[in-house]
Scaffold this motif. Structure first.
Motif, PDB file in Angstrom:
ATOM      1  N   VAL A   1       0.835  -1.201   0.000  1.00  0.00           N
ATOM      2  CA  VAL A   1       0.000   0.000   0.000  1.00  0.00           C
ATOM      3  C   VAL A   1       0.872   1.253   0.000  1.00  0.00           C
ATOM      4  N   GLN A   2       1.927   1.239   0.813  1.00  0.00           N
ATOM      5  CA  GLN A   2       2.832   2.381   0.841  1.00  0.00           C
ATOM      6  C   GLN A   2       3.499   2.584  -0.511  1.00  0.00           C
ATOM      7  N   GLN A   3       3.908   1.446  -1.154  1.00  0.00           N
ATOM      8  CA  GLN A   3       4.520   1.544  -2.481  1.00  0.00           C
ATOM      9  C   GLN A   3       3.526   2.111  -3.494  1.00  0.00           C
ATOM     10  N   LEU A   4       2.279   1.609  -3.425  1.00  0.00           N
ATOM     11  CA  LEU A   4       1.251   2.130  -4.324  1.00  0.00           C
ATOM     12  C   LEU A   4       0.979   3.600  -4.073  1.00  0.00           C
ATOM     13  N   GLU A   5       0.990   3.995  -2.817  1.00  0.00           N
ATOM     14  CA  GLU A   5       0.796   5.409  -2.502  1.00  0.00           C
ATOM     15  C   GLU A   5       1.921   6.260  -3.082  1.00  0.00           C
ATOM     16  N   ARG A   6       3.164   5.736  -2.985  1.00  0.00           N
ATOM     17  CA  ARG A   6       4.281   6.484  -3.572  1.00  0.00           C
ATOM     18  C   ARG A   6       4.147   6.575  -5.090  1.00  0.00           C
ATOM     19  N   GLU A   7       3.772   5.436  -5.717  1.00  0.00           N
ATOM     20  CA  GLU A   7       3.580   5.450  -7.163  1.00  0.00           C
ATOM     21  C   GLU A   7       2.459   6.402  -7.557  1.00  0.00           C
ATOM     22  N   LEU A   8       1.380   6.388  -6.768  1.00  0.00           N
ATOM     23  CA  LEU A   8       0.262   7.280  -7.041  1.00  0.00           C
ATOM     24  C   LEU A   8       0.681   8.738  -6.921  1.00  0.00           C
ATOM     25  N   GLU A   9       1.496   9.017  -5.922  1.00  0.00           N
ATOM     26  CA  GLU A   9       1.991  10.390  -5.750  1.00  0.00           C
ATOM     27  C   GLU A   9       2.834  10.814  -6.954  1.00  0.00           C
ATOM     28  N   LYS A  10       3.682   9.875  -7.433  1.00  0.00           N
ATOM     29  CA  LYS A  10       4.493  10.173  -8.619  1.00  0.00           C
ATOM     30  C   LYS A  10       3.596  10.432  -9.830  1.00  0.00           C
ATOM     31  N   LEU A  11       2.578   9.551  -9.994  1.00  0.00           N
ATOM     32  CA  LEU A  11       1.660   9.724 -11.117  1.00  0.00           C
ATOM     33  C   LEU A  11       0.911  11.046 -11.029  1.00  0.00           C
ATOM     34  N   ASN A  12       0.527  11.417  -9.809  1.00  0.00           N
ATOM     35  CA  ASN A  12      -0.161  12.697  -9.628  1.00  0.00           C
ATOM     36  C   ASN A  12       0.745  13.857 -10.011  1.00  0.00           C
ATOM     37  N   MET A  13       2.035  13.746  -9.636  1.00  0.00           N
ATOM     38  CA  MET A  13       2.984  14.794  -9.991  1.00  0.00           C
ATOM     39  C   MET A  13       3.166  14.862 -11.504  1.00  0.00           C
ATOM     40  N   VAL A  14       3.284  13.671 -12.134  1.00  0.00           N
ATOM     41  CA  VAL A  14       3.413  13.651 -13.596  1.00  0.00           C
ATOM     42  C   VAL A  14       2.161  14.221 -14.249  1.00  0.00           C
ATOM     43  N   LEU A  15       0.993  13.812 -13.718  1.00  0.00           N
ATOM     44  CA  LEU A  15      -0.268  14.300 -14.265  1.00  0.00           C
ATOM     45  C   LEU A  15      -0.374  15.807 -14.107  1.00  0.00           C
ATOM     46  N   GLN A  16       0.047  16.311 -12.955  1.00  0.00           N
ATOM     47  CA  GLN A  16       0.013  17.749 -12.737  1.00  0.00           C
ATOM     48  C   GLN A  16       0.925  18.464 -13.738  1.00  0.00           C
ATOM     49  N   GLY A  17       2.117  17.860 -13.953  1.00  0.00           N
ATOM     50  CA  GLY A  17       3.032  18.447 -14.940  1.00  0.00           C
ATOM     51  C   GLY A  17       2.427  18.435 -16.332  1.00  0.00           C
ATOM     52  N   LYS A  18       1.755  17.297 -16.676  1.00  0.00           N
ATOM     53  CA  LYS A  18       1.121  17.214 -17.984  1.00  0.00           C
ATOM     54  C   LYS A  18      -0.004  18.245 -18.114  1.00  0.00           C
ATOM     55  N   GLU A  19      -0.754  18.412 -17.039  1.00  0.00           N
ATOM     56  CA  GLU A  19      -1.840  19.393 -17.073  1.00  0.00           C
ATOM     57  C   GLU A  19      -1.287  20.797 -17.251  1.00  0.00           C
ATOM     58  N   GLU A  20      -0.191  21.099 -16.531  1.00  0.00           N
ATOM     59  CA  GLU A  20       0.423  22.409 -16.697  1.00  0.00           C
ATOM     60  C   GLU A  20       0.953  22.579 -18.113  1.00  0.00           C
ATOM     61  N   GLU A  21       1.569  21.501 -18.639  1.00  0.00           N
ATOM     62  CA  GLU A  21       2.073  21.560 -20.011  1.00  0.00           C
ATOM     63  C   GLU A  21       0.923  21.741 -20.992  1.00  0.00           C
ATOM     64  N   LEU A  22      -0.187  21.016 -20.729  1.00  0.00           N
ATOM     65  CA  LEU A  22      -1.353  21.136 -21.602  1.00  0.00           C
ATOM     66  C   LEU A  22      -1.928  22.545 -21.544  1.00  0.00           C
ATOM     67  N   ASP A  23      -1.984  23.124 -20.332  1.00  0.00           N
ATOM     68  CA  ASP A  23      -2.473  24.494 -20.202  1.00  0.00           C
ATOM     69  C   ASP A  23      -1.587  25.451 -20.989  1.00  0.00           C
ATOM     70  N   ALA A  24      -0.260  25.232 -20.873  1.00  0.00           N
ATOM     71  CA  ALA A  24       0.665  26.093 -21.621  1.00  0.00           C
ATOM     72  C   ALA A  24       0.459  25.936 -23.122  1.00  0.00           C
ATOM     73  N   GLN A  25       0.258  24.666 -23.563  1.00  0.00           N
ATOM     74  CA  GLN A  25       0.025  24.427 -24.980  1.00  0.00           C
ATOM     75  C   GLN A  25      -1.292  25.052 -25.439  1.00  0.00           C
ATOM     76  N   LYS A  26      -2.320  24.948 -24.577  1.00  0.00           N
ATOM     77  CA  LYS A  26      -3.593  25.573 -24.913  1.00  0.00           C
ATOM     78  C   LYS A  26      -3.443  27.082 -25.042  1.00  0.00           C
ATOM     79  N   LYS A  27      -2.673  27.652 -24.112  1.00  0.00           N
ATOM     80  CA  LYS A  27      -2.455  29.089 -24.169  1.00  0.00           C
ATOM     81  C   LYS A  27      -1.695  29.471 -25.433  1.00  0.00           C
TER      82      LYS A  27
END
Length: 240
Positions: free
Chosen positions: A89-115
């Motif tokens: 569970v702890q490993q999955l939580e860490r992986e989920l946190e990494k995925l959330n960070m990547v997703l956040q980066g992708k969202e920011e990148e997508l926002d920049a691309q949209k702009k």
């Protein structure tokens, strides 16, 4: 007298010894009796306890011991499983946190691309508007040029043709005696530089006209000047 006293002493010792032996035997019998009573009492208590709890056979004790071991093993495995699950569970939580960070980066990148895309769309709209204005202006100029060409052709007998990257300006109605006579001048344009290749009939002032044309860039004025030179040439010929 001394012998009699000695004999009496020994008799007393023997009597004391007999008394001690008798007392010891009495004590031993008493202890044996007490031990017997204690053993009997313990047996009675054991019997009462077994009667109260029920008689447990050896097979039942073996089964109970086996069940106890199985239960302990199950508890141990459960603890290990819990530990592994907790680590997982702890490993999955860490992986989920990494995925959330990547997703956040992708969202920011997508926002920049949209702009950036919105800015590009806005620029394209501006360019399209500018191109549309340029097209309209070109159409206006083309229409004016067509009108001018038609006027020149009608009143001045001007006709323009393109042969192998060379413009040929053909004039008629130059000579009053022969309106259908053709007067021509050949012109080329390379890298914003005009070249007057020749004329029919030949005009001696073509090099000067070419220099003036490249200096002013006014092609229409140059063509008008060439027609005037043809008219003068015809007038001079007629006077002769």
């Amino acid at each position: 007298m001394e012998a009699e006293s000695e004999v009496n002493y020994e008799a007393e010792q023997r009597q004391v010894h007999r008394n001690n032996t008798s007392n010891l035997n009495t004590v031993q019998r008493f202890l044996a009796s007490v031990e017997t009573d204690v053993t009997a009492t313990c047996r009675k208590l054991e019997t009462k306890i077994l009667n109260a709890l029920g008689v447990v056979t050896a097979e039942e004790r073996k089964k109970t011991k086996q069940k106890t071991q199985e239960l302990r093993e199950a508890i141990r495995q459960a603890k290990e499983t819990h530990t592994r699950n907790k680590d997982g569970v702890q490993q999955l939580e860490r992986e989920l946190e990494k995925l959330n960070m990547v997703l956040q980066g992708k969202e920011e990148e997508l926002d920049a691309q949209k702009k950036a895309l919105a800015e590009c769309v806005e620029n394209v709209k501006k360019e399209e508007s500018l191109v549309s204005e340029v097209k309209l202006e070109n159409q206006r100029k083309t229409s004016q040029a067509d009108t001018s060409i038609q006027l020149f052709k009608k009143h001045l007998g001007l006709d323009i043709a393109c042969l192998h990257n060379t413009l040929v300006f053909k004039f008629t109605q130059v000579s009053h005696s022969n309106p259908d006579a053709e007067y021509m001048v050949h012109l080329s344009l390379e890298e914003d530089k005009y070249t007057l290749l020749g004329s029919e009939p030949p005009l001696p002032s073509l090099p000067q006209l070419q220099e003036e044309l490249n200096a002013s860039g006014n092609l229409l004025a140059c063509i008008v000047q060439i027609r005037k030179l043809f008219e003068r040439m015809d007038s001079k010929r007629r006077r002769q």
